[in-house]
Design a protein around this motif. Sequence first.
Motif, PDB file in Angstrom:
ATOM      1  N   THR A 170       0.842  -1.192   0.000  1.00 57.38           N
ATOM      2  CA  THR A 170       0.000   0.000   0.000  1.00 57.38           C
ATOM      3  C   THR A 170       0.875   1.238   0.000  1.00 57.38           C
ATOM      4  O   THR A 170       1.795   1.365   0.823  1.00 57.38           O
ATOM      5  CB  THR A 170      -0.913   0.006   1.226  1.00 57.38           C
ATOM      6  OG1 THR A 170      -1.674  -1.202   1.244  1.00 57.38           O
ATOM      7  CG2 THR A 170      -1.855   1.202   1.208  1.00 57.38           C
ATOM      8  N   GLN A 171       0.602   2.143  -0.906  1.00 58.90           N
ATOM      9  CA  GLN A 171       1.345   3.401  -0.994  1.00 58.90           C
ATOM     10  C   GLN A 171       0.485   4.526  -0.432  1.00 58.90           C
ATOM     11  O   GLN A 171      -0.647   4.727  -0.861  1.00 58.90           O
ATOM     12  CB  GLN A 171       1.711   3.713  -2.449  1.00 58.90           C
ATOM     13  CG  GLN A 171       2.676   2.696  -3.061  1.00 58.90           C
ATOM     14  CD  GLN A 171       3.029   3.047  -4.497  1.00 58.90           C
ATOM     15  OE1 GLN A 171       2.518   4.029  -5.039  1.00 58.90           O
ATOM     16  NE2 GLN A 171       3.901   2.249  -5.103  1.00 58.90           N
ATOM     17  N   GLU A 172       1.043   5.199   0.578  1.00 63.30           N
ATOM     18  CA  GLU A 172       0.330   6.314   1.172  1.00 63.30           C
ATOM     19  C   GLU A 172       0.713   7.608   0.462  1.00 63.30           C
ATOM     20  O   GLU A 172       1.881   7.924   0.327  1.00 63.30           O
ATOM     21  CB  GLU A 172       0.661   6.432   2.657  1.00 63.30           C
ATOM     22  CG  GLU A 172       0.192   5.234   3.471  1.00 63.30           C
ATOM     23  CD  GLU A 172       0.501   5.396   4.942  1.00 63.30           C
ATOM     24  OE1 GLU A 172       1.085   6.448   5.298  1.00 63.30           O
ATOM     25  OE2 GLU A 172       0.167   4.503   5.729  1.00 63.30           O
ATOM     26  N   LYS A 173      -0.279   8.310  -0.020  1.00 62.09           N
ATOM     27  CA  LYS A 173      -0.055   9.563  -0.721  1.00 62.09           C
ATOM     28  C   LYS A 173      -0.415  10.732   0.186  1.00 62.09           C
ATOM     29  O   LYS A 173      -1.480  10.748   0.787  1.00 62.09           O
ATOM     30  CB  LYS A 173      -0.896   9.624  -1.989  1.00 62.09           C
ATOM     31  CG  LYS A 173      -0.464   8.595  -3.033  1.00 62.09           C
ATOM     32  CD  LYS A 173      -1.287   8.750  -4.309  1.00 62.09           C
ATOM     33  CE  LYS A 173      -0.832   7.747  -5.362  1.00 62.09           C
ATOM     34  NZ  LYS A 173      -1.605   7.882  -6.632  1.00 62.09           N
ATOM     35  N   ILE A 174       0.504  11.683   0.323  1.00 62.02           N
ATOM     36  CA  ILE A 174       0.280  12.872   1.127  1.00 62.02           C
ATOM     37  C   ILE A 174      -0.149  13.999   0.196  1.00 62.02           C
ATOM     38  O   ILE A 174       0.594  14.394  -0.703  1.00 62.02           O
ATOM     39  CB  ILE A 174       1.549  13.264   1.902  1.00 62.02           C
ATOM     40  CG1 ILE A 174       1.973  12.116   2.831  1.00 62.02           C
ATOM     41  CG2 ILE A 174       1.314  14.556   2.686  1.00 62.02           C
ATOM     42  CD1 ILE A 174       3.281  12.366   3.535  1.00 62.02           C
ATOM     43  N   ILE A 175      -1.349  14.490   0.437  1.00 63.04           N
ATOM     44  CA  ILE A 175      -1.883  15.572  -0.394  1.00 63.04           C
ATOM     45  C   ILE A 175      -1.443  16.902   0.201  1.00 63.04           C
ATOM     46  O   ILE A 175      -1.723  17.202   1.366  1.00 63.04           O
ATOM     47  CB  ILE A 175      -3.416  15.489  -0.468  1.00 63.04           C
ATOM     48  CG1 ILE A 175      -3.839  14.132  -1.049  1.00 63.04           C
ATOM     49  CG2 ILE A 175      -3.986  16.627  -1.293  1.00 63.04           C
ATOM     50  CD1 ILE A 175      -5.325  13.912  -1.031  1.00 63.04           C
ATOM     51  N   LEU A 176      -0.740  17.687  -0.582  1.00 62.24           N
ATOM     52  CA  LEU A 176      -0.260  18.984  -0.114  1.00 62.24           C
ATOM     53  C   LEU A 176      -1.403  19.991  -0.087  1.00 62.24           C
ATOM     54  O   LEU A 176      -2.320  19.925  -0.919  1.00 62.24           O
ATOM     55  CB  LEU A 176       0.856  19.486  -1.031  1.00 62.24           C
ATOM     56  CG  LEU A 176       2.132  18.605  -1.067  1.00 62.24           C
ATOM     57  CD1 LEU A 176       3.119  19.142  -2.099  1.00 62.24           C
ATOM     58  CD2 LEU A 176       2.779  18.549   0.311  1.00 62.24           C
ATOM     59  N   PRO A 177      -1.374  20.938   0.879  1.00 65.91           N
ATOM     60  CA  PRO A 177      -2.436  21.948   0.939  1.00 65.91           C
ATOM     61  C   PRO A 177      -2.319  22.922  -0.223  1.00 65.91           C
ATOM     62  O   PRO A 177      -1.230  23.179  -0.741  1.00 65.91           O
ATOM     63  CB  PRO A 177      -2.189  22.639   2.285  1.00 65.91           C
ATOM     64  CG  PRO A 177      -0.730  22.428   2.546  1.00 65.91           C
ATOM     65  CD  PRO A 177      -0.381  21.095   1.966  1.00 65.91           C
ATOM     66  N   ASN A 178      -3.458  23.511  -0.575  1.00 64.57           N
ATOM     67  CA  ASN A 178      -3.467  24.501  -1.658  1.00 64.57           C
ATOM     68  C   ASN A 178      -3.140  25.878  -1.088  1.00 64.57           C
ATOM     69  O   ASN A 178      -2.878  26.036   0.119  1.00 64.57           O
ATOM     70  CB  ASN A 178      -4.824  24.513  -2.374  1.00 64.57           C
ATOM     71  CG  ASN A 178      -5.965  24.685  -1.384  1.00 64.57           C
ATOM     72  OD1 ASN A 178      -5.783  25.274  -0.324  1.00 64.57           O
ATOM     73  ND2 ASN A 178      -7.135  24.178  -1.724  1.00 64.57           N
TER      74      ASN A 178
END
Length: 206
Positions: free
Chosen positions: A74-82
Amino acid sequence: MAAPKSPSLKDLPKVATDLKSQLETFNPDNMKKATTAEKIILPTAEDVKQEKQHVELIQGVENFKADRLKRTSTQEKIILPNAQDVAQEKTQKALLEGVEAFDTGKLKHTETQEKNQLPDKDVVLQEKVHQTLLAGVEGFDKTSMKHTETLEKNPLPDPEAIEQEKGKQQLFAGIENFDPSKLKHTETQEKNPLPTKEAIEQEKTA
């Protein structure tokens, strides 16, 4: 519990006269003979196809082998803030830093003035009357009161009322002590007067 009662004949529903006569004169020999045909509806091609897919799906689930599964990571993706989230975070951080670093020495000295509003003349007068009334009740001297005696008055009935009461009591006593054996035996005679000659003549001429 009482057993239910059968309805009487008058309580039963009424049947129309024409319908009743038709039922009474009905002859079953006049009925036509009919043959019952049993029909078996075969499924369509679409129904057979759906049933086959359903059976294959159930068999596939029952015969599934878990050892054929491949291992995955499982690859965890970190979503950067806008940009909007970053701006809100900066504003909140600056506000907190301003509160923590606030210098209370810059505040100006102030003095609090307590105001006690005095009552007007009407309020003062009412309070004086109230205090005077309370003082009079609390300081009342019971020894200054005069001794009095209470007279209980029981008005007696007048002679007319006494005579009426006596007559009523005598009437009740006479009814309660009445001896029916003192009654005389009497016989009732029924009289049927015959019409006179003039009445008969009038009846004939009428």
